[in-house]
Design a protein around this motif. Sequence first.
Motif, mmCIF file in Angstrom:
data_model
loop_
_atom_site.group_PDB
_atom_site.id
_atom_site.type_symbol
_atom_site.label_atom_id
_atom_site.label_comp_id
_atom_site.label_asym_id
_atom_site.label_seq_id
_atom_site.Cartn_x
_atom_site.Cartn_y
_atom_site.Cartn_z
ATOM 1 N N GLN A 51 17.145 1.661 6.936
ATOM 2 C CA GLN A 51 15.890 1.730 6.198
ATOM 3 C C GLN A 51 14.789 1.013 6.961
ATOM 4 N N ASP A 52 13.565 1.366 6.657
ATOM 5 C CA ASP A 52 12.409 0.774 7.318
ATOM 6 C C ASP A 52 11.900 -0.438 6.555
ATOM 7 N N ALA A 53 11.024 -1.189 7.224
ATOM 8 C CA ALA A 53 10.352 -2.317 6.570
ATOM 9 C C ALA A 53 9.458 -1.808 5.439
ATOM 10 N N TYR A 54 9.084 -2.709 4.556
ATOM 11 C CA TYR A 54 8.297 -2.345 3.380
ATOM 12 C C TYR A 54 6.984 -1.664 3.737
ATOM 13 N N SER A 55 6.330 -2.122 4.808
ATOM 14 C CA SER A 55 5.005 -1.588 5.128
ATOM 15 C C SER A 55 5.056 -0.098 5.466
ATOM 16 N N LEU A 56 6.237 0.410 5.801
ATOM 17 C CA LEU A 56 6.433 1.841 5.996
ATOM 18 C C LEU A 56 7.067 2.476 4.763
ATOM 19 N N LEU A 77 0.788 8.724 10.846
ATOM 20 C CA LEU A 77 0.802 8.661 12.306
ATOM 21 C C LEU A 77 1.557 7.422 12.785
ATOM 22 N N THR A 78 1.375 6.318 12.094
ATOM 23 C CA THR A 78 2.135 5.106 12.415
ATOM 24 C C THR A 78 3.623 5.334 12.204
ATOM 25 N N LEU A 79 3.951 6.020 11.122
ATOM 26 C CA LEU A 79 5.361 6.324 10.835
ATOM 27 C C LEU A 79 5.996 7.055 12.011
ATOM 28 N N GLU A 80 5.272 7.995 12.589
ATOM 29 C CA GLU A 80 5.807 8.714 13.748
ATOM 30 C C GLU A 80 5.864 7.812 14.975
ATOM 31 N N GLY A 81 4.822 6.992 15.167
ATOM 32 C CA GLY A 81 4.825 6.095 16.320
ATOM 33 C C GLY A 81 5.984 5.116 16.308
ATOM 34 N N LEU A 82 6.460 4.794 15.119
ATOM 35 C CA LEU A 82 7.586 3.847 14.976
ATOM 36 C C LEU A 82 8.897 4.558 14.694
ATOM 37 N N ARG A 83 8.876 5.864 14.781
ATOM 38 C CA ARG A 83 10.073 6.675 14.505
ATOM 39 C C ARG A 83 10.640 6.343 13.130
ATOM 40 N N GLY A 84 9.746 6.328 12.164
ATOM 41 C CA GLY A 84 10.101 5.940 10.812
ATOM 42 C C GLY A 84 10.970 6.959 10.095
ATOM 43 N N ILE A 85 11.565 6.522 8.996
ATOM 44 C CA ILE A 85 12.512 7.314 8.209
ATOM 45 C C ILE A 85 11.764 8.048 7.102
ATOM 46 N N VAL A 86 11.879 9.366 7.062
ATOM 47 C CA VAL A 86 11.139 10.151 6.075
ATOM 48 C C VAL A 86 11.834 10.188 4.716
ATOM 49 N N CYS A 87 13.094 9.787 4.661
ATOM 50 C CA CYS A 87 13.844 9.906 3.407
ATOM 51 C C CYS A 87 13.201 9.134 2.264
ATOM 52 N N ALA A 88 12.509 8.037 2.598
ATOM 53 C CA ALA A 88 11.870 7.222 1.556
ATOM 54 C C ALA A 88 10.763 7.971 0.832
#
Length: 502
Positions: free
Chosen positions: A274-279, A223-234
């Motif tokens: 790429q996203d930060a490590y926490s994501l 849910l956080t990943l979506e809230g931050l528009r995170g990258i799913v490729c990882a």
Amino acid sequence: MIQLDGNRLTMDQVSQVVHHNEEVQISDIAWDSVRKSREVVELIVSEGRLAYGVTTGFGKFSDTVIPAADVEELQINLIRSHACGVGEPLPGKVVKAMLLLRANALAKGYSGIRPETLQLLVDVLNRNISPVIPSQGSLGASGDLAPLSHLALVLVGEGEADYLGQRMSGGDALQQAGLQPIRLQAKEGLALINGTQAMTAIGTMAYLEAEQLARLADGVAALTLEGLRGIVCAFLPESHQVRPYPEQQAVAERILGWVEGSRLTTKQGELRTQDAYSLRCIPQVHGAIQQVLSYVKDKLLIEINAATDNPLIFSDSGKVISGGNFHGQPIAFAMDFLGIAMSELASISERRIERLVNPQLNDLPAFLSPNPGLQSGLMITQYVAASLVSENKTLAHPSSVDSIPSSANQEDHVSMGTTAARHAARIVENSRMVLAIEAICSAQAADIRGADGLAPGTGRLHNQIRSIVPLIVKDRVFAQDIERLSRSMKEQEWSLDNGAPA
């Protein structure tokens, strides 16, 4: 009805007894083993043979011979003198687990206890009498002497117990439940208190909570990943196949399942490379935590089905062996490991909280505030998470590397396993608070982005969070939200279905 034989108790059965008041009984085969071991004890007493704790004193007094006429007094003196625990009482669910685990250990038939004493222990468990057991005072070798002595006091009609919502004397609790106290015979006091059931009960309850919390953390992180528009490729399987930790692969697969169908996630290069490590490293960190949980579960399953007395009585050969199965080192290591793992679960969660509320790290309103400046929004929730994470770091200092000699140096190396278990349980509690804060922040971010863009799986999780914590439209006392959500995460069954195809 769960059958206890000392060999096949499962985590699920512990949960059924503790959380759902499932009743237990000793199996017929176990009763036979209990009677045979008791016959050995009675033969030792009748023949006046030397056996530790039966016809001798305890600890440094192991060479003091006790006359046959005094063996009963020896046992009650043991319970009374060893019941000197201090601190806040253990939670009722932990005490219930202690009763269950001690009954299961005695059912193995290596302790020399009388059947009627074991039956009373089972009756106390089934009738929800909860001995008042101070949480501090065990060295974890010889087992959990002080906590188990407080448990045993109730069986002889002494000490204190909680029954039907009231605290009363152990004798009154037994009487109101229609039970009679027992009079300890040879070896029985020692059989009741020489074991690892306090540390193992605390550890088992902490593990059961940690297991669910770790799985829930995957969903909250998604849910956080979506809230931050995170990258799913990882999270794509290719990168996890070339570092073949099964737990890491499973977490990555679960995250992809949680966000499948989302209109809020992104791909490499759309918003950032790429996203930060926490994501980006959720599978690597959460997966490693799952590895620890597997290790801890394995050790707990062995311990809850183990004979941890001293001495042990082998009825087939008539041998009475003084050994060290009461030493809690295996559980001490496991509990320290559990505490470290759950500290990291909270640590990476707090970093995701920071990314959700810090306007320098996202394109969301500062601190997810409805009116930044006039209203502080979720600013201070990150402070609270940081405080809990910092406290976890001190609690995660290993207890298992410490030892202080006792009993005039007869017991010169101890495990501190009960301290490790208590610390691990506290870390789990703190970590649940941190995850609740992340859930509140991620749900708010999702609403700001547009919750209709969430994946089906995270959409259900968002709705569940919102059923407890309403949308933030103005500042309020967020402590109440955190407490309610954390309590729900502990006490209620959360759906961990991410909605992905089976």
